[in-house]
Scaffold this active site. Structure first.
Site, PDB file in Angstrom:
ATOM      1  N   LEU A  24      45.037  45.613  41.118  1.00 31.20           N
ATOM      2  CA  LEU A  24      45.692  44.342  40.795  1.00 31.20           C
ATOM      3  C   LEU A  24      45.588  43.992  39.312  1.00 31.20           C
ATOM      4  O   LEU A  24      46.390  43.232  38.787  1.00 31.20           O
ATOM      5  CB  LEU A  24      45.077  43.209  41.626  1.00 31.20           C
ATOM      6  CG  LEU A  24      45.301  43.304  43.126  1.00 31.20           C
ATOM      7  CD1 LEU A  24      44.461  42.278  43.871  1.00 31.20           C
ATOM      8  CD2 LEU A  24      46.781  43.122  43.446  1.00 31.20           C
ATOM      9  N   GLY A  25      44.603  44.547  38.681  1.00 29.69           N
ATOM     10  CA  GLY A  25      44.448  44.254  37.263  1.00 29.69           C
ATOM     11  C   GLY A  25      43.095  44.689  36.749  1.00 29.69           C
ATOM     12  O   GLY A  25      42.199  45.039  37.519  1.00 29.69           O
ATOM     13  N   LYS A  26      42.993  44.687  35.430  1.00 31.44           N
ATOM     14  CA  LYS A  26      41.740  45.087  34.788  1.00 31.44           C
ATOM     15  C   LYS A  26      41.344  43.983  33.843  1.00 31.44           C
ATOM     16  O   LYS A  26      42.180  43.408  33.166  1.00 31.44           O
ATOM     17  CB  LYS A  26      42.001  46.350  33.957  1.00 31.44           C
ATOM     18  CG  LYS A  26      41.621  47.638  34.623  1.00 31.44           C
ATOM     19  CD  LYS A  26      41.499  48.754  33.568  1.00 31.44           C
ATOM     20  CE  LYS A  26      41.017  50.053  34.157  1.00 31.44           C
ATOM     21  NZ  LYS A  26      42.020  50.718  34.993  1.00 31.44           N
ATOM     22  N   GLY A  27      40.069  43.693  33.789  1.00 29.16           N
ATOM     23  CA  GLY A  27      39.584  42.704  32.839  1.00 29.16           C
ATOM     24  C   GLY A  27      38.581  43.357  31.916  1.00 29.16           C
ATOM     25  O   GLY A  27      38.437  44.581  31.903  1.00 29.16           O
ATOM     26  N   TYR A  55      35.404  43.203  32.140  1.00 31.55           N
ATOM     27  CA  TYR A  55      34.177  43.650  32.788  1.00 31.55           C
ATOM     28  C   TYR A  55      34.400  44.577  33.959  1.00 31.55           C
ATOM     29  O   TYR A  55      33.450  45.044  34.565  1.00 31.55           O
ATOM     30  CB  TYR A  55      33.369  42.442  33.282  1.00 31.55           C
ATOM     31  CG  TYR A  55      33.195  41.368  32.251  1.00 31.55           C
ATOM     32  CD1 TYR A  55      32.372  41.590  31.145  1.00 31.55           C
ATOM     33  CD2 TYR A  55      33.869  40.162  32.364  1.00 31.55           C
ATOM     34  CE1 TYR A  55      32.224  40.611  30.188  1.00 31.55           C
ATOM     35  CE2 TYR A  55      33.722  39.173  31.409  1.00 31.55           C
ATOM     36  CZ  TYR A  55      32.894  39.402  30.315  1.00 31.55           C
ATOM     37  OH  TYR A  55      32.755  38.434  29.372  1.00 31.55           O
ATOM     38  N   GLY A  56      35.645  44.784  34.334  1.00 32.03           N
ATOM     39  CA  GLY A  56      35.859  45.642  35.495  1.00 32.03           C
ATOM     40  C   GLY A  56      37.274  45.588  36.013  1.00 32.03           C
ATOM     41  O   GLY A  56      38.185  45.120  35.329  1.00 32.03           O
ATOM     42  N   VAL A 113      40.035  44.846  39.374  1.00 30.22           N
ATOM     43  CA  VAL A 113      40.270  44.140  40.624  1.00 30.22           C
ATOM     44  C   VAL A 113      41.260  44.956  41.461  1.00 30.22           C
ATOM     45  O   VAL A 113      42.302  45.370  40.965  1.00 30.22           O
ATOM     46  CB  VAL A 113      40.820  42.710  40.390  1.00 30.22           C
ATOM     47  CG1 VAL A 113      41.058  42.001  41.717  1.00 30.22           C
ATOM     48  CG2 VAL A 113      39.858  41.900  39.518  1.00 30.22           C
ATOM     49  N   LYS A 155      36.651  42.677  43.280  1.00 34.67           N
ATOM     50  CA  LYS A 155      36.381  42.845  41.854  1.00 34.67           C
ATOM     51  C   LYS A 155      35.137  43.688  41.658  1.00 34.67           C
ATOM     52  O   LYS A 155      34.071  43.365  42.188  1.00 34.67           O
ATOM     53  CB  LYS A 155      36.197  41.464  41.217  1.00 34.67           C
ATOM     54  CG  LYS A 155      35.961  41.514  39.727  1.00 34.67           C
ATOM     55  CD  LYS A 155      36.091  40.144  39.122  1.00 34.67           C
ATOM     56  CE  LYS A 155      35.963  40.207  37.610  1.00 34.67           C
ATOM     57  NZ  LYS A 155      36.401  38.977  36.973  1.00 34.67           N
ATOM     58  N   ASP A 196      34.945  29.764  32.349  1.00 31.12           N
ATOM     59  CA  ASP A 196      35.950  30.772  31.995  1.00 31.12           C
ATOM     60  C   ASP A 196      37.342  30.329  32.447  1.00 31.12           C
ATOM     61  O   ASP A 196      38.072  31.080  33.081  1.00 31.12           O
ATOM     62  CB  ASP A 196      35.553  32.118  32.617  1.00 31.12           C
ATOM     63  CG  ASP A 196      36.155  33.310  31.886  1.00 31.12           C
ATOM     64  OD1 ASP A 196      36.705  33.117  30.777  1.00 31.12           O
ATOM     65  OD2 ASP A 196      36.084  34.425  32.423  1.00 31.12           O
TER      66      ASP A 196
HETATM   67  P1  ATP Z   1      38.491  38.703  31.868  1.00 22.29           P
HETATM   68  O1  ATP Z   1      37.872  40.013  32.168  1.00 22.29           O
HETATM   69  O2  ATP Z   1      38.489  38.391  30.425  1.00 22.29           O
HETATM   70  O3  ATP Z   1      37.904  37.615  32.708  1.00 22.29           O
HETATM   71  P2  ATP Z   1      40.792  38.763  33.643  1.00 22.29           P
HETATM   72  O4  ATP Z   1      40.532  37.463  34.328  1.00 22.29           O
HETATM   73  O5  ATP Z   1      42.234  39.119  33.442  1.00 22.29           O
HETATM   74  O6  ATP Z   1      40.065  38.793  32.247  1.00 22.29           O
HETATM   75  P3  ATP Z   1      39.677  40.093  35.913  1.00 22.29           P
HETATM   76  O7  ATP Z   1      39.002  38.856  36.381  1.00 22.29           O
HETATM   77  O8  ATP Z   1      38.937  41.376  36.038  1.00 22.29           O
HETATM   78  O9  ATP Z   1      40.101  39.960  34.416  1.00 22.29           O
HETATM   79  O10 ATP Z   1      41.038  40.201  36.730  1.00 22.29           O
HETATM   80  C1  ATP Z   1      42.026  41.155  36.433  1.00 22.29           C
HETATM   81  C2  ATP Z   1      43.370  40.715  36.999  1.00 22.29           C
HETATM   82  O11 ATP Z   1      43.365  40.858  38.421  1.00 22.29           O
HETATM   83  C3  ATP Z   1      43.676  39.240  36.760  1.00 22.29           C
HETATM   84  O12 ATP Z   1      44.343  39.077  35.531  1.00 22.29           O
HETATM   85  C4  ATP Z   1      44.562  38.864  37.938  1.00 22.29           C
HETATM   86  O13 ATP Z   1      45.925  39.027  37.592  1.00 22.29           O
HETATM   87  C5  ATP Z   1      44.175  39.866  39.025  1.00 22.29           C
HETATM   88  N1  ATP Z   1      43.387  39.196  40.089  1.00 22.29           N
HETATM   89  C6  ATP Z   1      42.091  38.822  40.010  1.00 22.29           C
HETATM   90  N2  ATP Z   1      41.658  38.266  41.143  1.00 22.29           N
HETATM   91  C7  ATP Z   1      42.713  38.280  42.002  1.00 22.29           C
HETATM   92  C8  ATP Z   1      42.919  37.804  43.361  1.00 22.29           C
HETATM   93  N3  ATP Z   1      41.942  37.222  44.038  1.00 22.29           N
HETATM   94  N4  ATP Z   1      44.158  37.959  43.892  1.00 22.29           N
HETATM   95  C9  ATP Z   1      45.144  38.537  43.186  1.00 22.29           C
HETATM   96  N5  ATP Z   1      45.020  38.982  41.924  1.00 22.29           N
HETATM   97  C10 ATP Z   1      43.828  38.871  41.325  1.00 22.29           C
HETATM   98 MG    MG Z   2      39.404  36.891  35.914  1.00 21.35          MG
END
Ligand code: ATP
Ligand code: MG
Length: 298
Positions: free
Chosen positions: A14-17, A19-20, A22, A37, A128
């Site tokens: 779903l995505g990468k942040g 720290y890891g 998702v 996550k 955050d």
């Molecule tokens: P950071 O690492 O700086 O906090 P971030 O919030 O983009 O940035 P993550 O929290 O790892 O990083 O989330 C990555 C992406 O995954 C998010 O941008 C979001 O689009 C998607 N995501 C996170 N949680 C969910 C969820 N519960 N349902 C659907 N998509 C999600």
């Molecule tokens: Mg996030």
């Protein structure tokens, strides 16, 4: 109940942040689709255990404005956090189609209610608040995720550097002050501004370095909504972005503000907007995957 890796079927990323990663996962015993996550942490077992214990409070209270927590487990030094899957995705991937002011008001209302719930019911500060941590589903629900429930987890992540999009309040940058509720109010203001305008208010292209960008947050007058928005919307954002933390309103005061009270909640079609925004997002992602058109802005 407890969740473990064997019970999960991994679906797409779903995505990468910072720290890891998702991932969308399917929990076989309960037939529930979840978001998982993964965060890599260099911590010993006792610290990891204390994180799990701290996360446990989330089982006890729930809110319609907070992404539901299903459970967490760890494998070696990775923490896996399982939460409600929000099918439309995060706000940063949806605002590209434009956000009408009534929808913006409803999104803000959910965010303020979520933040107030965290503070009043769980005594926690989010820490955050930003568009990637505001999740939406195709029912039009708006919920917060990634808040600082676990002191241990917050501490372990704090060592990592900050990204190039800072939602940190000026007082935190200039004085390294302790995180307070007022710092979240600043981040809320900045997130609403970004959602309305469709881009981060301190664009990295405009500054030569992270230092220049942070200096602008501390030293320049705060950014504001343009006059295409109503007086109420502009006043609301301006209050959240007051440079002096103690001048920023409380959540109770924000909830009384005309920007949040002037619409009838039952009349605003957040769901219709969310579905349209989600479709546009899927088209953009598909095009990016096939190498057609520009990549989606990050
Ligand atoms: P950071 O690492 O700086 O906090 P971030 O919030 O983009 O940035 P993550 O929290 O790892 O990083 O989330 C990555 C992406 O995954 C998010 O941008 C979001 O689009 C998607 N995501 C996170 N949680 C969910 C969820 N519960 N349902 C659907 N998509 C999600
Ligand atoms: Mg996030």
């Amino acid at each position: 109940f407890k969740i473990n890796m064997e019970e999960l079927k991994l679906l797409e990323e779903l995505g990468k942040g910072q720290y890891g990663t998702v991932q969308k996962v399917y929990h076989k015993p309960t037939n529930v689709t979840m978001a998982m996550k993964e965060t890599r942490l260099e911590l010993d077992q006792s610290k990891l255990n204390s994180i799990l214990m701290e996360l446990d409070v989330l089982h006890k209270s729930q809110s319609p404005y907070i992404v539901e927590f299903y459970g967490a487990f760890f494998i070696e030094t990775c923490v896996y956090y399982c939460m409600e899957y929000m099918d439309a995705g995060s706000l940063d991937k949806l605002y590209q189609i434009g956000v009408p002011e009534d929808v913006l008001s409803m999104i803000t209302l959910s965010m303020v209610r979520g933040l107030k719930f965290l503070k009043d019911e769980l005594s926690i500060i989010h820490r955050d608040v930003k568009p990637t941590n505001v999740l939406i589903n195709s029912q039009g629900q708006v919920k917060l995720c990634d808040f600082g429930v676990s002191g241990q987890l917050v501490q372990s992540l704090a060592k990592t550097h900050i990204g190039c999009q800072s939602y940190m309040a000026p007082e935190r940058i200039s004085q390294g002050q302790m995180y307070t509720v007022q710092s979240d109010v600043w981040s809320l203001g900045l997130s609403i501004l970004e959602t309305a305008e469709g881009s981060y208010p301190y664009p990295p292209e405009k500054y030569n370095s992270v230092f220049a960008q942070l200096s602008a947050i501390v030293g320049s007058p705060p950014p504001a909504l343009p006059d295409t928005y109503s007086e109420d919307a502009r006043a609301f954002v301006a209050l959240c972005l007051l440079k002096d933390a103690k001048d920023r309103p409380t959540y109770a005061a924000l909830l009384e503000h005309p920007f949040l009270t002037k619409y009838d909640e039952s009349e605003v079609d957040v769901k219709g907007w969310a579905v349209k925004a989600m479709e546009a997002r899927l088209v953009r992602e598909e095009e990016a995957k096939n190498g057609k058109g520009p990549a989606p802005p990050s």
